[in-house]
Design an enzyme around this catalytic site. Sequence first.
Site, short mmCIF file in Angstrom:
data_model
loop_
_atom_site.label_atom_id
_atom_site.label_comp_id
_atom_site.label_asym_id
_atom_site.label_seq_id
_atom_site.Cartn_x
_atom_site.Cartn_y
_atom_site.Cartn_z
N THR A 10 77.74 99.38 73.60
CA THR A 10 76.56 100.17 73.94
C THR A 10 75.55 100.04 72.81
O THR A 10 75.84 99.43 71.77
CB THR A 10 76.91 101.67 74.07
OG1 THR A 10 77.45 102.09 72.81
CG2 THR A 10 77.89 101.92 75.19
N MET A 11 74.41 100.68 72.96
CA MET A 11 73.47 100.83 71.85
C MET A 11 74.18 101.66 70.77
O MET A 11 75.09 102.45 71.06
CB MET A 11 72.22 101.60 72.30
CG MET A 11 71.30 100.78 73.20
SD MET A 11 69.83 101.74 73.68
CE MET A 11 68.94 101.88 72.13
N ASP A 12 73.79 101.45 69.53
CA ASP A 12 74.22 102.30 68.42
C ASP A 12 75.71 102.23 68.12
O ASP A 12 76.28 103.21 67.64
CB ASP A 12 73.80 103.75 68.73
CG ASP A 12 73.74 104.63 67.47
OD1 ASP A 12 73.56 104.06 66.38
OD2 ASP A 12 73.89 105.85 67.60
N LYS A 15 76.55 96.90 66.26
CA LYS A 15 76.46 95.45 66.48
C LYS A 15 75.65 94.75 65.38
O LYS A 15 76.08 93.76 64.82
CB LYS A 15 75.83 95.15 67.85
CG LYS A 15 76.59 95.73 69.02
CD LYS A 15 75.92 95.43 70.34
CE LYS A 15 74.51 95.97 70.47
NZ LYS A 15 74.40 97.45 70.38
N SER A 16 74.46 95.29 65.10
CA SER A 16 73.60 94.64 64.11
C SER A 16 74.23 94.73 62.73
O SER A 16 74.10 93.80 61.92
CB SER A 16 72.21 95.29 64.10
OG SER A 16 71.64 95.19 65.37
N GLU A 87 70.45 91.03 69.54
CA GLU A 87 69.70 91.42 70.74
C GLU A 87 69.77 90.30 71.78
O GLU A 87 68.79 89.99 72.47
CB GLU A 87 68.23 91.76 70.41
CG GLU A 87 68.02 92.79 69.30
CD GLU A 87 68.47 94.21 69.64
OE1 GLU A 87 68.85 94.47 70.80
OE2 GLU A 87 68.45 95.06 68.73
N VAL A 170 63.25 96.01 80.31
CA VAL A 170 63.12 95.96 78.85
C VAL A 170 62.05 96.93 78.36
O VAL A 170 60.88 96.80 78.71
CB VAL A 170 62.79 94.53 78.37
CG1 VAL A 170 62.59 94.50 76.86
CG2 VAL A 170 63.90 93.56 78.79
N VAL A 171 62.47 97.92 77.59
CA VAL A 171 61.56 98.81 76.85
C VAL A 171 62.22 99.03 75.50
O VAL A 171 63.24 99.72 75.40
CB VAL A 171 61.35 100.17 77.56
CG1 VAL A 171 60.46 101.07 76.71
CG2 VAL A 171 60.74 100.00 78.94
N GLY A 173 63.31 100.47 72.15
CA GLY A 173 63.34 101.88 71.76
C GLY A 173 64.61 102.19 71.01
O GLY A 173 65.40 101.31 70.71
N1 LIG Z 1 73.59 107.90 58.26
C1 LIG Z 1 74.62 107.17 58.65
N2 LIG Z 1 75.80 107.23 58.02
C2 LIG Z 1 76.86 106.47 58.41
N3 LIG Z 1 76.82 105.64 59.45
C3 LIG Z 1 75.68 105.55 60.13
C4 LIG Z 1 74.52 106.30 59.77
N4 LIG Z 1 73.53 105.98 60.66
C5 LIG Z 1 74.06 105.09 61.51
N5 LIG Z 1 75.36 104.84 61.19
C6 LIG Z 1 76.30 103.92 61.86
O1 LIG Z 1 75.58 102.83 62.32
C7 LIG Z 1 75.90 102.58 63.68
C8 LIG Z 1 74.72 101.92 64.34
O2 LIG Z 1 74.58 100.65 63.75
P1 LIG Z 1 73.64 99.51 64.34
O3 LIG Z 1 74.16 98.25 63.74
O4 LIG Z 1 72.22 99.86 64.09
O5 LIG Z 1 74.00 99.61 65.89
P2 LIG Z 1 73.65 98.67 67.12
O6 LIG Z 1 73.11 97.37 66.59
O7 LIG Z 1 74.93 98.50 67.87
O8 LIG Z 1 72.66 99.43 67.95
C9 LIG Z 1 76.26 103.96 64.24
O9 LIG Z 1 77.14 103.89 65.34
C10 LIG Z 1 76.98 104.57 63.05
O10 LIG Z 1 78.34 104.16 63.04
C1 LIG Z 2 69.62 100.31 77.64
C2 LIG Z 2 68.39 99.51 77.39
C3 LIG Z 2 68.02 99.21 76.09
N1 LIG Z 2 66.89 98.51 75.87
C4 LIG Z 2 66.49 98.20 74.49
C5 LIG Z 2 66.40 99.36 73.55
C6 LIG Z 2 66.62 98.70 72.20
O1 LIG Z 2 65.37 98.21 71.73
C7 LIG Z 2 67.56 97.53 72.53
C8 LIG Z 2 69.00 97.77 72.14
O2 LIG Z 2 69.11 97.78 70.74
P1 LIG Z 2 70.43 98.26 69.95
O3 LIG Z 2 70.26 97.58 68.63
O4 LIG Z 2 71.62 97.78 70.71
O5 LIG Z 2 70.37 99.74 69.85
O6 LIG Z 2 67.48 97.35 73.93
C9 LIG Z 2 66.12 98.04 76.93
O7 LIG Z 2 65.11 97.37 76.74
N2 LIG Z 2 66.49 98.34 78.19
C10 LIG Z 2 67.60 99.06 78.47
O8 LIG Z 2 67.88 99.32 79.67
#
Ligand SMILES: Nc1ncnc2c1ncn2[C@@H]1O[C@H](COP(=O)(O)OP(=O)(O)O)[C@@H](O)[C@H]1O
Ligand SMILES: Cc1cn([C@H]2C[C@H](O)[C@@H](COP(=O)(O)O)O2)c(=O)[nH]c1=O
Length: 216
Positions: A10-12, A15-16, A87, A170-171, A173
Site C-alpha cells: 500500500t502507500m506508506d 517502499k521508497s 512509483e 492518478v492524483v 498526494g
Molecule cells: N517519523 C517517523 N518515524 C519512524 N518511521 C517513520 C516516520 N515517518 C514515516 N516512517 C516510516 O516510513 C514509512 C513510509 O516510508 P516511505 O518509504 O515513504 O513509504 P512508501 O514509499 O511505501 O509510501 C512508514 O510506514 C513508517 O514505517
Molecule cells: C491510491 C492512489 C495513489 N496515487 C498516488 C498518490 C501518491 O502520489 C502515489 C503513491 O505514493 P507512495 O510513495 O506509495 O505513497 O500514488 C494515485 O495517483 N492514485 C491512486 O489511486
Amino acid sequence: MPELVFFSGTMDCGKSTLALQIEHNRTARGLQGLIFTRDDRAGEGKLSSRLGLVTDAVEAGPGLDLYGYVVEELSRGGRVDYVIVDEAQFLLSGQIDQLARIVDDLELDVFAFGITTDFRTRLFPGSQRLIELADRLETLQVEAMCWCGARATHNARTVGGEMVVEGEQVVVGDVAQSAAEVGYEVLCRRHHRRRMTSATARAAALSPDVLPVTAT
Ligand SMILES: Nc1ncnc2c1ncn2[C@@H]1O[C@H](COP(=O)(O)OP(=O)(O)O)[C@@H](O)[C@H]1O
Ligand SMILES: Cc1cn([C@H]2C[C@H](O)[C@@H](COP(=O)(O)O)O2)c(=O)[nH]c1=O
C-alpha cells in the site's frame, strides 16, 4: 541470474525507503545504479521517502524508453550495474516490458517499487504488467495499518476526510493531508468496502445515536 523484482504494497509501507536502502548498500560496495521515478511527491527527478531521505533520479515520463536510456548510458561509456524504479505503478505497460528487456538483454537486476491498486481497488497498468512479467514479487515486511488496527491492504482517496470512489486514476498526494485537501488513507478491505475512514469512524463514534442512553 539477473531478476526483475516487484516490491509492492500500500502507500506508506516503506517502499521508497527500501529503494533508498538498496541503493545505499550497493553504492557502498562500489556498484553504480540508475534510478528512475515518476511523479514523486518531492518533485520531478526525485525519489523521496517519508523518513526524510531523498535522492536524484531520472524522471520516467510516458515518452521515455527506459531500455533505450540504459543502452545509451552504457554506449557513451557510463556504468550501470543495476536499475531501481520507484512509483512504478505510474509507468506505461510498454515501459515495464522495457524493464524486462533490461534484465534479459543487458543482464542487469531491476528493482521496481510501487502500489498495486488504486483508490478504486483496480490495478494500475504498470503494476499489472509487473505482476505479469516479474521474476519475483515481494510484499513489504512493514505492514501499514488501518485505523482499526488490522493490516492495511487498500488505498483510499479522501476529500475532507470522506472517502471518494470517483475521479482520475492518478492524483499525486500523500497520507495525513489536512481535511480540505485530496489525500489518501490506507485501510483494511473491510473498511475500504464500507468507505469508513478514520475521520468517519471518529464522527460515528461521537454521534448522539451511538452514545449510551443515560437514566433520567
Ligand atoms: N517519523 C517517523 N518515524 C519512524 N518511521 C517513520 C516516520 N515517518 C514515516 N516512517 C516510516 O516510513 C514509512 C513510509 O516510508 P516511505 O518509504 O515513504 O513509504 P512508501 O514509499 O511505501 O509510501 C512508514 O510506514 C513508517 O514505517
Ligand atoms: C491510491 C492512489 C495513489 N496515487 C498516488 C498518490 C501518491 O502520489 C502515489 C503513491 O505514493 P507512495 O510513495 O506509495 O505513497 O500514488 C494515485 O495517483 N492514485 C491512486 O489511486
